[in-house]
Enzyme design. Structure first.
Site, PDB file in Angstrom:
ATOM      1  N   PRO A 255     -11.287  -3.861  23.941  1.00  0.00           N
ATOM      2  CA  PRO A 255     -12.558  -4.480  23.669  1.00  0.00           C
ATOM      3  C   PRO A 255     -12.708  -5.915  24.127  1.00  0.00           C
ATOM      4  O   PRO A 255     -11.915  -6.789  23.778  1.00  0.00           O
ATOM      5  CB  PRO A 255     -12.645  -4.434  22.143  1.00  0.00           C
ATOM      6  CG  PRO A 255     -11.252  -4.197  21.663  1.00  0.00           C
ATOM      7  CD  PRO A 255     -10.373  -4.013  22.822  1.00  0.00           C
ATOM      8  N   GLU A 256     -13.764  -6.165  24.861  1.00  0.00           N
ATOM      9  CA  GLU A 256     -14.238  -7.517  25.117  1.00  0.00           C
ATOM     10  C   GLU A 256     -15.606  -7.603  24.424  1.00  0.00           C
ATOM     11  O   GLU A 256     -15.978  -6.683  23.705  1.00  0.00           O
ATOM     12  CB  GLU A 256     -14.342  -7.770  26.625  1.00  0.00           C
ATOM     13  CG  GLU A 256     -12.992  -7.629  27.335  1.00  0.00           C
ATOM     14  CD  GLU A 256     -13.028  -7.903  28.826  1.00  0.00           C
ATOM     15  OE1 GLU A 256     -13.893  -8.687  29.249  1.00  0.00           O
ATOM     16  OE2 GLU A 256     -12.213  -7.337  29.550  1.00  0.00           O
TER      17      GLU A 256
ATOM     18  N   ARG B 153      -1.723   0.281  19.962  1.00  0.00           N
ATOM     19  CA  ARG B 153      -0.728  -0.732  20.315  1.00  0.00           C
ATOM     20  C   ARG B 153      -0.460  -1.734  19.209  1.00  0.00           C
ATOM     21  O   ARG B 153       0.424  -2.572  19.336  1.00  0.00           O
ATOM     22  CB  ARG B 153      -1.155  -1.461  21.597  1.00  0.00           C
ATOM     23  CG  ARG B 153      -0.601  -0.787  22.832  1.00  0.00           C
ATOM     24  CD  ARG B 153      -1.059  -1.482  24.086  1.00  0.00           C
ATOM     25  NE  ARG B 153      -0.268  -2.650  24.397  1.00  0.00           N
ATOM     26  CZ  ARG B 153      -0.457  -3.394  25.472  1.00  0.00           C
ATOM     27  NH1 ARG B 153      -1.421  -3.099  26.301  1.00  0.00           N
ATOM     28  NH2 ARG B 153       0.310  -4.433  25.710  1.00  0.00           N
TER      29      ARG B 153
ATOM     30  N   ARG C 192     -11.629 -30.240  34.972  1.00  0.00           N
ATOM     31  CA  ARG C 192     -10.504 -29.316  34.829  1.00  0.00           C
ATOM     32  C   ARG C 192     -10.047 -28.776  36.176  1.00  0.00           C
ATOM     33  O   ARG C 192     -10.852 -28.365  36.982  1.00  0.00           O
ATOM     34  CB  ARG C 192     -10.891 -28.135  33.935  1.00  0.00           C
ATOM     35  CG  ARG C 192     -11.144 -28.535  32.545  1.00  0.00           C
ATOM     36  CD  ARG C 192     -11.483 -27.382  31.636  1.00  0.00           C
ATOM     37  NE  ARG C 192     -11.977 -27.925  30.395  1.00  0.00           N
ATOM     38  CZ  ARG C 192     -11.190 -28.508  29.498  1.00  0.00           C
ATOM     39  NH1 ARG C 192      -9.877 -28.516  29.660  1.00  0.00           N
ATOM     40  NH2 ARG C 192     -11.712 -29.053  28.419  1.00  0.00           N
TER      41      ARG C 192
END
Length: 263
Positions: free
Chosen positions: A2-3, A106, A147
């Site tokens: 899932p995202e 998992r 960054r």
DNA sequence: ATGCGCGCCTGTCGGC
DNA sequence: TGCCGACAGGCGCGCA
């Protein structure tokens, strides 16, 4: 699994299935430190919210089930306990006899029972919601400024923008024509604006497509994940230019991209 | 402060 | 058929 889009569709399905129901029994299986809840008994489910990839199930006792699905977690309702898969880690029996099941093969997911205040504190560390009005091209540019980090790991860092993972970061970069290794701070304003738009589009399309599939009771909605343009397509032709999709490693994760379309 | 590598877990798949 | 390594949609920690 899932995202953000998957978590959002799970949230909507859950809300339809469980709101107003009372939990009458808790079952914990395959115990580990990642599941820390006592027993839930006699509490009503009052809300199901999402923040980034977290789900927050609001309960009538002013507490909240804070859930992170990890890589393989899933949350859904079955008619009886026999239907829960053997990789189930927790189950909550509802007052209509059905079971809310937390399946996680998992076991990298997390399930905690905390006060509303504590839940709020935990999700406070997350960055902006990419589908909120707060997420603007200007905000993305200010986060990126200075960054040197490659743009793809930047997008996957939940402290800046919350909800993108390995698939949708790669897909958004393809959509925007940006190479995943490009230092995020040296992308032009125009390219960051395009990236902003791509992020929103990729997430919205994915939610819509999975939500539609979820309405069809016959379909296993998770298999209707929108077709990826680059993710896991190494060696296959780019849908736009025909050159083979490449796979590279970034910060320990596979990144897929088109060397022709992404600069 | 920033960015990378690793460990945490189990399942699946392709090659030998 | 069985074994082995690679890979898998995430996160937190420790280290340079």
């Amino acid at each position: 699994m899932p995202e953000l889009p998957e978590v959002e569709v799970i949230r909507r399905r859950l809300w339809e299935a469980v709101h107003g129901r009372t939990v009458v029994e808790t079952k914990l299986v395959r115990l580990s430190g990642r599941v820390s809840i006592g027993t839930l008994h006699g509490v009503r489910i009052e809300s199901v919210d999402r923040r980034g990839k977290f789900l927050l199930v609001g309960l009538s006792d002013r507490r909240s089930l804070l859930i992170h699905l990890g890589m393989t977690g899933d949350l859904y309702v079955v008619n009886d306990w026999q239907q829960a898969p053997r990789t189930t880690r927790a189950g909550f029996r509802l007052d209509d006899g059905r079971w809310l099941v937390f399946n996680d093969p998992r076991a990298l997911g997390k399930l905690e029972l905390v006060s509303l205040a504590e839940a709020a504190k935990k999700v406070q560390r997350l960055g902006v919601e990419p589908l909120s009005a707060e997420f603007t091209p200007e905000l993305l540019a200010s986060l990126a400024r200075g960054r040197r980090q490659p743009v793809k790991p930047f997008l996957m860092d939940q402290r800046w923008v919350a909800g993108l993972g390995n698939i949708y970061a790669a897909e958004a970069l393809f959509e925007a024509g940006i190479h995943p290794g490009h230092p995020v701070g040296s992308l032009s304003r125009a390219r960051l604006a395009r990236l902003h738009r791509s992020i929103v589009q990729v997430l919205e399309r994915a939610i819509e497509s999975m939500w539609n599939a979820a309405q069809d009771q016959q379909a296993s909605w998770i298999e209707h994940t929108p077709v990826a343009s680059v993710y896991r397509r190494a060696g296959q032709p780019c849908l736009r230019c025909g050159r083979p999709i490449q796979r590279m490693r970034q910060a320990g994760r596979s990144t897929y991209y088109c060397p022709g379309c992404q600069r």
